[in-house]
Design an enzyme around this catalytic site. Sequence first.
Site, PDB file in Angstrom:
ATOM      1  N   HIS A 204       0.860  -1.186   0.000  1.00  0.00           N
ATOM      2  CA  HIS A 204       0.000   0.000   0.000  1.00  0.00           C
ATOM      3  C   HIS A 204       0.890   1.227   0.000  1.00  0.00           C
ATOM      4  O   HIS A 204       1.792   1.350   0.830  1.00  0.00           O
ATOM      5  CB  HIS A 204      -0.904  -0.019   1.237  1.00  0.00           C
ATOM      6  CG  HIS A 204      -1.622   1.267   1.507  1.00  0.00           C
ATOM      7  ND1 HIS A 204      -2.233   2.002   0.511  1.00  0.00           N
ATOM      8  CD2 HIS A 204      -1.835   1.949   2.675  1.00  0.00           C
ATOM      9  CE1 HIS A 204      -2.795   3.071   1.056  1.00  0.00           C
ATOM     10  NE2 HIS A 204      -2.563   3.064   2.361  1.00  0.00           N
TER      11      HIS A 204
ATOM     12  N   HIS B 216       1.158   5.742  -0.778  1.00  0.00           N
ATOM     13  CA  HIS B 216       0.490   7.031  -0.922  1.00  0.00           C
ATOM     14  C   HIS B 216       1.100   7.733  -2.135  1.00  0.00           C
ATOM     15  O   HIS B 216       1.631   8.832  -2.029  1.00  0.00           O
ATOM     16  CB  HIS B 216       0.670   7.871   0.341  1.00  0.00           C
ATOM     17  CG  HIS B 216      -0.031   7.323   1.539  1.00  0.00           C
ATOM     18  ND1 HIS B 216      -0.090   8.009   2.736  1.00  0.00           N
ATOM     19  CD2 HIS B 216      -0.701   6.166   1.752  1.00  0.00           C
ATOM     20  CE1 HIS B 216      -0.758   7.298   3.630  1.00  0.00           C
ATOM     21  NE2 HIS B 216      -1.130   6.172   3.046  1.00  0.00           N
TER      22      HIS B 216
ATOM     23  N   TYR C 171       0.398  -2.803 -20.201  1.00  0.00           N
ATOM     24  CA  TYR C 171       1.084  -3.300 -19.014  1.00  0.00           C
ATOM     25  C   TYR C 171       0.270  -3.158 -17.730  1.00  0.00           C
ATOM     26  O   TYR C 171       0.322  -4.013 -16.843  1.00  0.00           O
ATOM     27  CB  TYR C 171       2.456  -2.635 -18.899  1.00  0.00           C
ATOM     28  CG  TYR C 171       3.266  -2.906 -20.140  1.00  0.00           C
ATOM     29  CD1 TYR C 171       3.796  -4.165 -20.371  1.00  0.00           C
ATOM     30  CD2 TYR C 171       3.416  -1.931 -21.114  1.00  0.00           C
ATOM     31  CE1 TYR C 171       4.478  -4.444 -21.532  1.00  0.00           C
ATOM     32  CE2 TYR C 171       4.103  -2.195 -22.283  1.00  0.00           C
ATOM     33  CZ  TYR C 171       4.633  -3.457 -22.490  1.00  0.00           C
ATOM     34  OH  TYR C 171       5.289  -3.730 -23.659  1.00  0.00           O
TER      35      TYR C 171
END
Length: 216
Positions: A94, A96, A121
Amino acid sequence: MSADSALREQICTLAKSLFDRGLTHGSTGNISARTADGGLLVSPTGTSFGRLDPAVLSLFDAKGAHISGDQPTKEMPLHTAFYDTRSAAGAVVHLHSCHSVALSMLPGADADNFLPPLTPYGIMKLGKVTLLPFFLPGDPAMGAAVRGLAGKRSAVMLANHGPVVAGKDVEAACNAIEELEDTARLALMTRGLSPQGLSDAQVRDVVTTFDVEWDD
């Protein structure tokens, strides 16, 4: 070097690579990977991808009990949701990342297929990416939203927050989330310029040729 030590080093090396290239910043982002015995190694809460210490990664056993290391990221519900609903998941990342977050805030996004088909892709590495609504950081409802997808997505985009991607191993998950960010960057660079993306037929060719998970 033991398998556990090698995995710890790989997690920290790849996390630092993501940090050094600006894909996440400060103490943002979290990463986890399956251990050989079915447990999890997880980045601790409040740590920077640029300075992860292999020795203090949070270690969980196969039953989900925290057995050593620092306290894990508060986004554990996101990670466990992917592992519980996608049997092939060996790692979850994960970030940001700036461009994907920016794209999530713009009007007109397709919640069922967040990334425009600009190159093959993103399709090959991610399939369809679901755009989820905004949740407060650490809200267990994020994990519930992922579970609601019933394992049909390897990647989601948390609006105003960041992408989350599951892969067969740490390297695959990191490669896929980089592709997500790069596709979002291309979408922003070409926004308003009427770019010629892939046609529906070309998307279908990519899906068929590379055996991509892709439900209509």
